[in-house]
Structure formats: C-alpha cells, structure tokens
Design an enzyme around this catalytic site. Structure first.
Site, mmCIF file in Angstrom:
data_model
loop_
_atom_site.group_PDB
_atom_site.id
_atom_site.type_symbol
_atom_site.label_atom_id
_atom_site.label_comp_id
_atom_site.label_asym_id
_atom_site.label_seq_id
_atom_site.Cartn_x
_atom_site.Cartn_y
_atom_site.Cartn_z
ATOM 1 N N ASN A 87 -12.506 3.266 10.167
ATOM 2 C CA ASN A 87 -12.976 2.163 11.017
ATOM 3 C C ASN A 87 -12.709 0.812 10.360
ATOM 4 O O ASN A 87 -13.268 -0.201 10.763
ATOM 5 C CB ASN A 87 -14.484 2.302 11.270
ATOM 6 C CG ASN A 87 -14.828 3.610 11.934
ATOM 7 O OD1 ASN A 87 -14.190 3.994 12.897
ATOM 8 N ND2 ASN A 87 -15.825 4.312 11.404
ATOM 9 N N HIS A 146 -24.629 6.021 19.901
ATOM 10 C CA HIS A 146 -24.515 6.554 18.545
ATOM 11 C C HIS A 146 -25.843 7.139 18.061
ATOM 12 O O HIS A 146 -26.924 6.703 18.473
ATOM 13 C CB HIS A 146 -24.105 5.407 17.616
ATOM 14 C CG HIS A 146 -23.812 5.826 16.220
ATOM 15 N ND1 HIS A 146 -24.693 5.605 15.192
ATOM 16 C CD2 HIS A 146 -22.743 6.449 15.685
ATOM 17 C CE1 HIS A 146 -24.159 6.073 14.069
ATOM 18 N NE2 HIS A 146 -22.982 6.578 14.337
ATOM 19 N N GLU A 165 -23.930 0.379 23.652
ATOM 20 C CA GLU A 165 -22.912 -0.114 22.711
ATOM 21 C C GLU A 165 -21.892 -0.929 23.486
ATOM 22 O O GLU A 165 -21.681 -0.676 24.670
ATOM 23 C CB GLU A 165 -22.179 1.079 22.063
ATOM 24 C CG GLU A 165 -23.060 1.871 21.151
ATOM 25 C CD GLU A 165 -22.388 3.139 20.613
ATOM 26 O OE1 GLU A 165 -21.154 3.177 20.476
ATOM 27 O OE2 GLU A 165 -23.135 4.087 20.345
ATOM 28 N N SER A 203 -18.261 4.559 20.277
ATOM 29 C CA SER A 203 -17.631 4.961 19.019
ATOM 30 C C SER A 203 -16.711 6.168 19.134
ATOM 31 O O SER A 203 -15.756 6.281 18.379
ATOM 32 C CB SER A 203 -18.713 5.243 17.976
ATOM 33 O OG SER A 203 -19.570 6.280 18.410
ATOM 34 N N ASP A 263 -25.143 -2.735 20.598
ATOM 35 C CA ASP A 263 -24.561 -2.413 19.288
ATOM 36 C C ASP A 263 -23.062 -2.720 19.347
ATOM 37 O O ASP A 263 -22.300 -2.052 20.041
ATOM 38 C CB ASP A 263 -24.809 -0.928 18.984
ATOM 39 C CG ASP A 263 -24.263 -0.526 17.617
ATOM 40 O OD1 ASP A 263 -23.650 -1.376 16.946
ATOM 41 O OD2 ASP A 263 -24.455 0.643 17.234
ATOM 42 N N HIS A 285 -18.252 -1.328 16.970
ATOM 43 C CA HIS A 285 -16.803 -1.091 17.069
ATOM 44 C C HIS A 285 -16.085 -2.189 17.847
ATOM 45 O O HIS A 285 -14.901 -2.047 18.166
ATOM 46 C CB HIS A 285 -16.537 0.275 17.713
ATOM 47 C CG HIS A 285 -17.029 1.393 16.848
ATOM 48 N ND1 HIS A 285 -16.292 1.901 15.798
ATOM 49 C CD2 HIS A 285 -18.217 2.049 16.836
ATOM 50 C CE1 HIS A 285 -16.992 2.856 15.194
ATOM 51 N NE2 HIS A 285 -18.165 2.956 15.807
ATOM 52 N N LYS A 324 -17.444 -1.571 9.156
ATOM 53 C CA LYS A 324 -16.241 -1.164 9.897
ATOM 54 C C LYS A 324 -15.198 -2.288 9.762
ATOM 55 O O LYS A 324 -14.604 -2.407 8.686
ATOM 56 C CB LYS A 324 -16.624 -0.810 11.324
ATOM 57 C CG LYS A 324 -17.716 0.287 11.300
ATOM 58 C CD LYS A 324 -17.970 0.939 12.577
ATOM 59 C CE LYS A 324 -19.216 1.823 12.552
ATOM 60 N NZ LYS A 324 -19.231 2.861 11.525
HETATM 61 C C1 LIG Z 1 -21.879 2.676 17.168
HETATM 62 C C2 LIG Z 1 -22.357 2.766 15.760
HETATM 63 N N1 LIG Z 1 -23.519 2.177 15.434
HETATM 64 C C3 LIG Z 1 -23.996 2.248 14.184
HETATM 65 C C4 LIG Z 1 -23.333 2.919 13.195
HETATM 66 C C5 LIG Z 1 -23.924 2.999 11.828
HETATM 67 O O1 LIG Z 1 -23.329 2.049 11.004
HETATM 68 P P1 LIG Z 1 -23.237 2.286 9.435
HETATM 69 O O2 LIG Z 1 -22.032 3.141 9.209
HETATM 70 O O3 LIG Z 1 -23.084 0.905 8.888
HETATM 71 O O4 LIG Z 1 -24.490 2.939 9.026
HETATM 72 C C6 LIG Z 1 -22.118 3.535 13.482
HETATM 73 C C7 LIG Z 1 -21.397 4.243 12.397
HETATM 74 O O5 LIG Z 1 -20.639 5.136 12.560
HETATM 75 C C8 LIG Z 1 -21.619 3.470 14.795
HETATM 76 O O6 LIG Z 1 -20.478 4.065 15.141
#
Ligand SMILES: Cc1ncc(COP(=O)(O)O)c(C=O)c1O
Length: 426
Positions: A61, A147, A193, A197, A222, A225, A256
């Site tokens: 990522n 997620h 989101e 993801s 969120d 991505h 990411k």
């Molecule tokens: C959509 C989404 N939110 C949150 C996270 C969590 O982030 P972190 O990897 O910084 O813990 C991820 C990680 O894969 C994600 O894909």
C-alpha cells in the site's frame, strides 16, 4: 507432594490447550484458510527480496513509493539524533514531543480541518475513536465492506450496530429511518471508507452526506486508501469533492501512501479535544516513536509540494495503464464466486473513475486464489491471495496494487502473466 500434584495439574491443563491449537490450525489448513508470514529481506519498493529471489511487488500500500524515500529516511534519522527512538510514555504523560505536535498541525492544515490527532496505527485510531464518539445507546450504520478496524471499533463501542449492503443508499436510508423511529434522540454514526480496501471502489460521498444531513447523523469516513492517491495534493475523496467540512470524523493512516506508520483523525477542535480525553487507544498507549512522526511530516510536506503532485500524476498514469490493460484482457464475464478468475478492473459504476490503486482479481475459491498467487510468484510477481475472513467466504481474490514506483514494463509484464494464467484456467 504438592509439587507433584502441581506438575500433574499443569500437564493436564497444558495438553488440551496444545491440542486445541493444533486442531484449529488443521481446520484452517483443510479449508485453505491458514496464513503464514513471509520474510522480506529488503526495503519496501517496486521490487523486494524474498530469500534469494527478487520479485516485482504488487502487494503493498506504499502507493507513492515513500516507504524508503531518502527525504523520509533523513527526517527520521535527524529526529532520532535529536529525540532518540522511544516515545517514553503515553502522549498525555510525557510522550508528546515536538515532532508529534508538528505532524498534527501539518495534517490539520493539509486536510483543511481545525485539528488532528495521531494514533499508533490506523487500527488504533478506529478502535479509540468510534467508542469515544458513540455509546451503547447510540446507533452505528456501517457499510458491509468496511475494514476490520472499523468493525472492531463499532463492536467495542457497544452501540446498536446495523450493517448496510455495500454502497446501498436505499438500505442506508431505511436504516436511518428505523434509527430515528426506534432510537429517537440518540446519536447515529454512519461509518464508511472513501476507497474500499479490498475492492478499490469508492463510496458515493455526496449522496451519503445528503442523507446524513437529512437525518442529523454523523459521518466517519476512513480515507486510508484514498489519501495520497486521489484528490488535490492527495488529500483524499472528501477534498476531491470539496466536502471536507461535511465529514465529521476524517480518519486516515500514515502507513499506506504516506509511507510510514500510524493513524490519524482530522476534524473539529472539539472532536480532537474529546478524543484526547476519551479515546482509550490514544490515552493508554505509549506515544508513537518521534522519528516516525518526523518521517510522516516529511511525507505530508512532500505531498503538498509540486514534486508530490508530480508523483501523484505518475501514480495516476500507472493506475490508468493497469486498468486499461486489465480491461483489455476481458476476463470479467463470470460472477465473483465462480471458480474461474474474474478480474474486476474497477468496472462497477461507482469505481468507473475511482482512480484507486487497488485491483481485485476475484477468484472465489480459496485454494484457487492461493494457487494463482503461487503461479504468479513463480513468474516473479508478488500478488497476495486475500481470503476469508478479510473478504467473504468464497470471495477469495488476488489483490493487485499499483504504485508510482512501478515502471510501465513491470505492469505490462504482470498483465502478460495474468493473461497466460487466465488462458490456462479457461
Ligand atoms: C481501510 C483501512 N482502514 C484502516 C486500516 C488500518 O491502518 P493501519 O495499517 O495503519 O493500522 C487499514 C489497514 O489495512 C485499512 O485498509
């Protein structure tokens, strides 16, 4: 004598526990759902080393190729020289050092919000924030493809949880009506989101905001991505659509496109002050290493610079190339749960122009996904097989991610390999 009894009791306790794990692991293996760590012997980048092999990396990522960027490395090294390596204590005790403060100011400015707060990970940001924003009498309406961090945060809050089908505005509206009727006067939090993801498609943000306003709900978006990938200076979907002020809680991660580690929340000063007082994953955890905050600040500065804009354009060119090549393979005819692979080159309406760097190759069967990942690895590409519980049972896929660090010939080579494998499967 007591020692002998204690030894027998210990043994009796120990055996079933060990058997339990063995049995459970075997059950995972039988269903092709067991997971293993692979050791990467090099820095992150378009190519990585596993053992004595160099593979083209379509698994990360690190969308802008910043994880091993000299600017970020130097910022981290300079911060280590000045601040050392450890955070020392929780941010509320003595862990808030200048790099944390500078990073939060820069994040708030970049995202166009009053304030920002950093957490040790995006996962911790979700786990701390959602239970701080709603309590057990409130309602959370969550997109089905959210997620795990958002799902876990929602469950931890104890709020009444309703899941709506992915991007389904009609169902969300009926959940909102239900919430207003059955839980009058309670807070309603919509959680989604901006770029999903595992599917790479976008949320219909404008419509979501219309709904949340109509029903007086709050919205947590969120942008994990989307940040660094879409929007002016990589500021994400809300900024692209000029809707920053309408998103109550803007979540994101530094791990990411920003190439480092950690999560953040951007929003009003009051929201951030509330999180400082109530987000347990923030309060009861040692501050992130100051050097990581310094490196993340260098990443934010880079994104806001003309060079950062150029890097984002390169990323968008690579994304377009991947999308065009995958679409030209024309292997998207069968349904997502078919055994024959289905390439979802961001076809569905909401991701027609999603600009996302995520391309799921939907296979369905878990073992088939593992076999394809292995076949690609043999051809020199690292593309991970994503299986349940990360995605639904029978919706296993290869998740291809493109970064600005990829050369065009690497993308073409991957698509050629996919074409060969796809022909082999039909
Ligand atoms: C959509 C989404 N939110 C949150 C996270 C969590 O982030 P972190 O990897 O910084 O813990 C991820 C990680 O894969 C994600 O894909």
């Amino acid at each position: 004598m007591d020692v002998i009894y204690a030894a027998i009791a210990f043994r009796a306790f120990q055996l079933p526990v060990r058997d339990f794990f063995e049995e459970q692991l075997e059950a995972l293996r039988v269903r092709s759902l067991d997971r293993h760590l692979r050791e990467i012997c090099s820095a992150q980048g378009a190519e990585i080393e596993i053992g004595d092999r160099r593979l083209v990396n379509f698994s990360s990522n690190d969308y802008l190729g910043l994880a091993n960027d000299p600017r970020l490395r130097e910022a981290a090294i300079a911060a280590i020289s000045e601040f050392g390596v450890g955070g020392g204590a929780s941010r509320l005790i003595s862990g808030t050092q200048s790099p944390h403060v500078r990073l939060e100011r820069a994040l708030a400015k970049w995202k166009g919000t009053e304030a920002a707060l950093c957490f040790t990970s995006g996962y911790a940001a979700a786990l701390g924030t959602i239970p701080a924003v709603v309590t057990k009498d409130d309602v959370i309406l969550l997109d089905k493809l959210c997620h795990a961090s958002l799902i876990d945060g929602a469950k931890l809050s104890g709020a009444i949880l309703r899941v709506f089908p992915h991007n389904h505005l009609g169902k969300l509206e009926s959940h909102l009506q239900w919430s207003q009727r059955e839980h009058a006067g309670k807070r309603i939090l919509i959680v989604t989101e901006s770029v999903f993801s595992m599917d790479g498609d976008r949320a219909p943000l404008r419509e979501l905001i219309e709904l949340k306003k109509r029903f007086g709900a709050l919205l947590l978006l969120d942008e994990a991505h989307a940040v660094g990938v879409i929007g002016p200076n990589g500021r994400g979907l809300a900024a692209t659509e000029n809707l920053n002020e309408d998103v109550d809680v803007q979540m994101g991660t530094l791990s990411k496109a920003l190439g480092t580690s950690g999560g953040y929340i951007c929003g009003s000063r009051n929201l951030i002050d509330w999180l400082i007082n109530r987000a347990r994953s923030f309060i009861y955890s040692t501050a992130p290493p100051p050097a990581i905050a310094a490196a993340a600040l260098a990443a934010v500065d880079f994104l806001a610079s003309p060079e950062g804009e150029e890097r984002q354009l390169v990323l968008q060119e690579r994304i377009k190339l991947m999308r065009d090549l995958l679409l030209s393979l024309d292997v998207g005819r069968l349904g997502a749960t078919n055994r024959r692979p289905t390439l979802n080159a961001q076809r569905s309406t909401s991701n027609e122009n999603s600009g996302s760097a995520i391309f799921p190759w939907i296979v369905g069967d878990e073992q088939a996904a593992l076999d394809l990942a292995l076949a690609l690895q043999t051809e020199g590409f690292l593309v991970p097989a994503i299986r349940y519980p990360t995605v639904a049972k029978g919706a296993a896929r290869l998740r291809i991610t493109v970064t600005a660090a990829h050369e065009e010939y690497q993308i073409r080579a991957l698509c050629e390999a996919i074409k060969r494998l796809e022909r082999g499967a039909s």
